[in-house]
Design an enzyme around this catalytic site. Structure first.
Site, mmCIF file in Angstrom:
data_model
loop_
_atom_site.group_PDB
_atom_site.id
_atom_site.type_symbol
_atom_site.label_atom_id
_atom_site.label_comp_id
_atom_site.label_asym_id
_atom_site.label_seq_id
_atom_site.Cartn_x
_atom_site.Cartn_y
_atom_site.Cartn_z
ATOM 1 N N GLY A 58 -38.327 23.364 28.749
ATOM 2 C CA GLY A 58 -39.064 22.740 30.006
ATOM 3 C C GLY A 58 -38.942 24.067 30.876
ATOM 4 C CB ALA A 59 -37.316 24.604 33.538
ATOM 5 C CG MET A 60 -32.223 28.301 31.576
ATOM 6 S SD MET A 60 -31.059 27.481 30.445
ATOM 7 C CE MET A 60 -29.544 27.371 30.934
ATOM 8 C CG HIS B 217 -32.829 18.257 34.509
ATOM 9 N ND1 HIS B 217 -32.401 17.144 33.691
ATOM 10 C CD2 HIS B 217 -32.857 19.310 34.320
ATOM 11 C CE1 HIS B 217 -31.617 17.278 32.398
ATOM 12 N NE2 HIS B 217 -31.777 18.867 32.703
ATOM 13 C CD GLU B 218 -33.890 23.194 34.075
ATOM 14 O OE1 GLU B 218 -32.328 23.527 34.436
ATOM 15 O OE2 GLU B 218 -34.483 22.013 34.040
ATOM 16 C CD GLU C 22 -28.572 19.287 30.247
ATOM 17 O OE1 GLU C 22 -29.549 18.672 30.538
ATOM 18 O OE2 GLU C 22 -28.784 21.402 29.808
ATOM 19 C CD GLU D 132 -28.074 25.161 27.271
ATOM 20 O OE1 GLU D 132 -28.224 25.450 29.085
ATOM 21 O OE2 GLU D 132 -27.281 24.296 26.926
ATOM 22 C CG ASN E 190 -30.841 30.801 34.040
ATOM 23 O OD1 ASN E 190 -30.524 30.827 32.773
ATOM 24 N ND2 ASN E 190 -31.968 31.189 34.084
HETATM 25 N N1 PHE Z 1 -30.208 23.203 29.963
HETATM 26 C C1 PHE Z 1 -32.020 22.641 30.081
HETATM 27 C C2 PHE Z 1 -31.650 22.340 31.174
HETATM 28 O O1 PHE Z 1 -31.915 21.312 30.786
HETATM 29 C C3 PHE Z 1 -32.740 23.598 28.725
HETATM 30 C C4 PHE Z 1 -32.620 24.933 27.877
HETATM 31 C C5 PHE Z 1 -31.401 24.440 27.088
HETATM 32 C C6 PHE Z 1 -33.271 26.029 28.337
HETATM 33 C C7 PHE Z 1 -31.400 25.429 25.903
HETATM 34 C C8 PHE Z 1 -33.646 26.741 27.567
HETATM 35 C C9 PHE Z 1 -32.452 26.563 26.368
HETATM 36 O O2 PHE Z 1 -32.293 22.017 31.724
HETATM 37 ZN ZN ZN Z 2 -30.180 20.099 31.525
#
Ligand code: PHE
Ligand code: ZN
Length: 886
Positions: A268-270, A304-305, A327, A128, A272
């Site tokens: 912070g985190a992703m 959140h993730e 988001e 992302e 996937n």
């Molecule tokens: N989508 C992630 C989140 O809000 C944030 C994120 C964006 C992480 C771009 C990496 C790169 O949970």
């Molecule tokens: Zn998010």
């Protein structure tokens, strides 16, 4: 590095792609510097598109090896490849065809941490928003959903772990000491949710049975030896899974859910699909190394993730302009989760403070943008407080307007109607309009108009007519010239408070639509520039309590009359509003004190503030965490924001210190009692109750040190601390109040020695020193860039030193000679060459340069301009600088 700066992407230009990718089969042959990637794409021409229409795939810095179309080698005439695009000039006329592409990438050279990169000797991806195109050519846009099968091959000994999205299907050995694994994700997804991790980590395993009886394996991967520190994250994950079932009726949808913690991560985190990748600071915790704040962040980010699995993954975004669709909604969901896990008012106050500290300034400065932007040059720069936090406030307002039932009906319809799709804000709102049978046309302006609306509210009680008149004016100052400012829908949760705070009844209301959902506060629905609202049948003169629970992300200028706020600070039945009243009174005194300091007079608190402060301090009926919040004065940056222009950070610092000392001395006995009564008795427990005790006790410690003008007690607390919350706090108090003392120097050295092998703990050591509020800190930060443990390549280190200095130390950063700005800009130039995303984010610390007093303003501007003139400025950084200076 992408340095071109011209191109602007516009929401209005959106159109669907000519081709779709039904299936994506990837093979990775991992190698530290030459990883070969083959992508076999099952292409489909969209209905209505002329056969043979050229197909352009996105790329970014790729090395092209070859391509095959329907199994046959594609010659130079059939495809043209550059580092940034692959064009199939005349695709087969058939509706579907296969396109196989081979590329080579160098994960070791990837310092941007986007695409496939190395961290701690392992392989990791971040896609992302547009990182997938750094791995292979693709239709790298969120509305192209594909079913992925991924085969990973790597050295068996160095890279025992081979992970990707979805469920594992196969693994085995190859020749030459290599092995492979195959993963298949049955859920169609956009490329930004693709993930691969390969390497050598330890694992913590658990399981979860969903409401419908599906058994899910849960795995969290962390550095070997750190497995015990993943226990809290695992617990938070299981609570999140249960909560989403109970609150939203949403279940997990694969047989396995995995989280990998890495130490080099831009964000912070992703989220996937099935394979979340985390910045390890949001996974690892134990009492020795993590503070209560760290535990709370871990709980929130794990949730959140996980919640993204439905809001983001099952229903994704049509295009990046819709980013707030996933988001804002997911932040709202994680806020609600944390509120249920801990104290709801405390969580709300924390979130509002965050909104005011980050989003309000963004929304009133040069980087202001609508929650759903209409244009961008670099999408990475739109992962902002506005998209996330204001986006969440909009969802919260929907909830307030529609009530629990109407909101739930809208959410249910959204999941039912758009599951498996890439959706838009219009589609999201249509679900609520339909389910709750209401018109949300005007409400939708919240997504389109930047800026923070202001409310001016006055009241008048007529004793003989027994009426209470409330006049509400709304206004919106366009933050950027030419942005729209039509009147908005503003839900004002309210109560009319009688003598002791109890809510007074009324017969009727005219002048505005009102809502009364069962078990909730009444809501005035403001839609016009001006409302004259009249309540009838009011038996006694009430005090108006408005924006209860912070029911809308607005400002209120002027504030309610001081007398009313003193009343509300003691009696408001809504804990948020009571805190709000107290906080605004403290702010008023701090601003007065700043003026006094500028005029050469001493800073002091008013008698009335002293009274109410000591009343709150001594009131044991309040929850400890809540009391701690009430007794924490607004930060220097909050005061600066409130003052708004010609800011003198030194005067603010002196004023805040003066007011703090005054209050501390006046309440010294109460604080001493709190400090002793809240001595830890039981073993450390990261839950809300223990955290509240520590928060209040640490406020007391700070105040006692101020009252005594001595750091003896902090030294003693440091010696006694048996957990990181108390230890870091005591070290901070000692270092900030007596930076030149031998005791501080020794304590810092002891801390460094104890945690030299723990980078995320060492970050606290950097931050404490970077935020010492005095001019000399500029030189300290300079020196710390050469300290053992610092690294220019690691985002966490950069944020803990450079970021903390620029955003958490107004005095040193804004040093009158401009050296703070020079330090930041030089650091950003250096960082930008390797990691544009982190550089651009650090640059936002300078967005408020125009609000400074003239001398500093000029120095700040000069520093920014000279950074912009540098020879290789990334698109990310150029975008932020150009908007900042515009
Ligand atoms: N989508 C992630 C989140 O809000 C944030 C994120 C964006 C992480 C771009 C990496 C790169 O949970
Ligand atoms: Zn998010």
């Amino acid at each position: 590095m992408r340095t071109e700066t011209g191109q602007v992407i516009r929401l209005g230009d959106y159109r669907p792609s000519d081709y779709l990718i039904d299936k994506t089969d990837l093979v990775f042959r991992l190698d530290p510097t030459r990883t070969r990637v083959t992508a076999k794409l099952q292409m489909r021409r969209r209905a209505g598109v002329a056969p043979g229409t050229p197909l352009t795939l996105d790329g970014d810095g790729l090395t092209f090896v070859g391509a095959r179309i329907d199994g046959a080698d594609a010659g130079d005439n059939a495809v043209s490849a550059t580092a940034d695009a692959l064009v199939v000039n005349a695709p087969p006329a058939s509706e579907t065809f296969t396109l196989e592409i081979e590329t080579v990438v160098d994960p070791t050279a990837n310092t941007q941490l986007m695409g496939l990169y190395r961290t701690g000797g392992n392989y990791c991806t971040q896609c992302e928003a547009e990182g997938f195109r750094r791995i292979t050519y693709f239709l790298d846009r969120p509305d192209v959903l594909s079913v992925y099968t991924v085969r990973i091959e790597a050295d068996r000994k160095d890279v025992p772990l081979l992970l990707s999205n979805g469920n594992p299907v196969e693994q085995g050995d190859l020749d030459d000491g290599r092995h492979y694994a195959v993963w298949r994700d049955p859920h169609p997804k956009p490329s930004y949710l693709f993930a691969l991790f390969a390497g050598n980590l330890g694992v913590v395993e658990d399981e979860f049975t969903t409401a419908s009886g599906r058994l899910v394996t849960l795995k969290i991967y962390v550095e070997h030896g750190k497995e015990p520190r993943a226990a809290y994250a695992m617990d938070a994950l299981k609570r999140s899974m249960r909560w989403d079932e109970e609150r939203f009726g949403l279940e997990y949808d694969l047989d396995i859910f995995q989280i990998v913690a890495v130490s080099d991560f831009n964000m912070g985190a992703m989220e996937n699909k099935g394979l979340n990748i985390f910045n390890d600071k949001y996974v690892l915790a134990d009492p020795r190394t993590a503070t209560d704040q760290d535990y709370a962040s871990i709980e929130a980010i794990i949730a959140h993730e996980y919640f993204h699995n439905w809001t983001g993954n099952r229903i994704t975004c049509r295009d990046w302009f819709q980013l707030c669709l996933k988001e804002g909604l997911t932040v709202y969901r994680d806020q609600e989760f944390s509120a249920d896990m801990r104290s709801r008012p405390v969580k709300r106050i924390g979130d509002v403070r965050l909104l005011r500290a980050h989003q309000f300034p963004e929304d009133s400065g040069p980087l202001a943008h609508p929650v759903r932007p209409r244009t961008y040059r670099e999408i990475n720069n739109f992962y902002t407080a506005t998209v996330y936090e204001k986006g969440a406030e909009i969802v919260r307002m929907l909830r307030t307007l529609l009530g629990a039932k109407g909101f739930a009906a809208g959410m249910d319809l959204y999941f039912q109607r758009h599951d498996g799709e890439a959706a838009t804000i219009e589609q999201f709102l249509a679900c609520f309009a339909e389910a709750a049978q209401t018109d949300l046309t005007q409400f939708a302006l919240w997504y389109d108009q930047p800026g923070t609306p202001n409310l001016a509210i006055t009241t008048r009680y007529d004793r003989t007519a027994r009426t209470f008149a409330v006049t509400v004016n709304q206004s919106l100052k366009p933050p950027v010239a030419g942005t729209p400012n039509a009147p908005m829908v503003i839900p004002i949760a309210f109560a009319l408070a009688g003598k002791n705070g109890s809510t007074l009844d009324h017969d009727a209301v005219s002048g505005a639509r009102t809502m009364q959902h069962e078990g909730e506060d009444g809501v005035l629905v403001i839609t016009e520039p001006k409302h004259e609202i009249v309540f009838t049948g009011i038996a006694e003169e009430p005090v108006l309590s408005v924006l209860r629970g912070f029911s809308a992300p607005v400002t209120r200028v002027p504030q309610a009359p001081t007398r009313d706020r003193f009343f509300l600070a003691r009696h408001d039945s809504d804990p948020f509003s009571r805190w709000e009243a107290l906080n605004s009174l403290a702010m008023e005194d701090l601003i007065k004190a700043t003026r006094a300091v500028s005029a050469g007079d001493p800073a002091a608190a008013s008698d009335a503030l002293v009274d109410i402060f000591s009343a709150v301090a001594g009131d044991g009926t309040f929850d400890n965490a809540y009391r701690a919040l009430c007794l924490t004065l607004p930060a220097e940056t909050d005061i600066a924001r409130e003052i708004g222009r010609d800011i003198d950070p030194d005067a603010i610092n002196k004023a805040r210190r003066g007011v703090t000392e005054h209050l501390a001395k006046a309440c010294e006995r109460v604080f001493a009692r709190i400090y002793h009564e809240l001595q830890p008795r039981n073993a450390y427990d990261p839950g809300a109750e223990g955290a509240g005790r520590r928060a209040l006790r640490n406020v007391a410690l700070t105040m006692l040190c101020h009252a005594a003008r001595s750091t003896d007690l902090a030294e003693q607390a440091l010696a006694e601390a048996d957990n990181m919350t108390d230890r870091a706090h005591a070290l901070m108090v000692l270092t900030h109040l007596a930076p030149e003392s031998e005791a501080a120097a020794q304590a810092l050295e002891a801390f460094r020695t104890a945690f030299r092998a723990e980078p995320i703990v060492l970050d606290k050591w950097f931050t404490i020193q970077a935020t010492v509020p005095r001019a000399e800190t500029v030189e300290t930060v300079q020196a710390l860039t050469k300290a053992p443990g610092f690294s220019w390549d690691n985002p966490n280190r950069l944020r803990s030193l450079i970021g903390a200095f620029a955003t958490g130390n107004p005095v040193a950063f804004n040093r009158a000679d401009g050296k703070g700005y020079e330090l930041l800009c030089a650091a950003i130039g250096r960082i930008d060459a390797k990691n544009p995303q982190v550089a651009a984010r650090l640059m936002t610390a300078m967005r408020a340069w125009r609000n400074l007093e003239p001398g500093r303003r000029q120095r700040a501007k000069t520093a920014i301009e000279s950074l912009r003139r540098g020879d290789r400025v990334s698109r990310d950084l150029a975008d932020i600088i150009d908007r900042t200076l515009a």
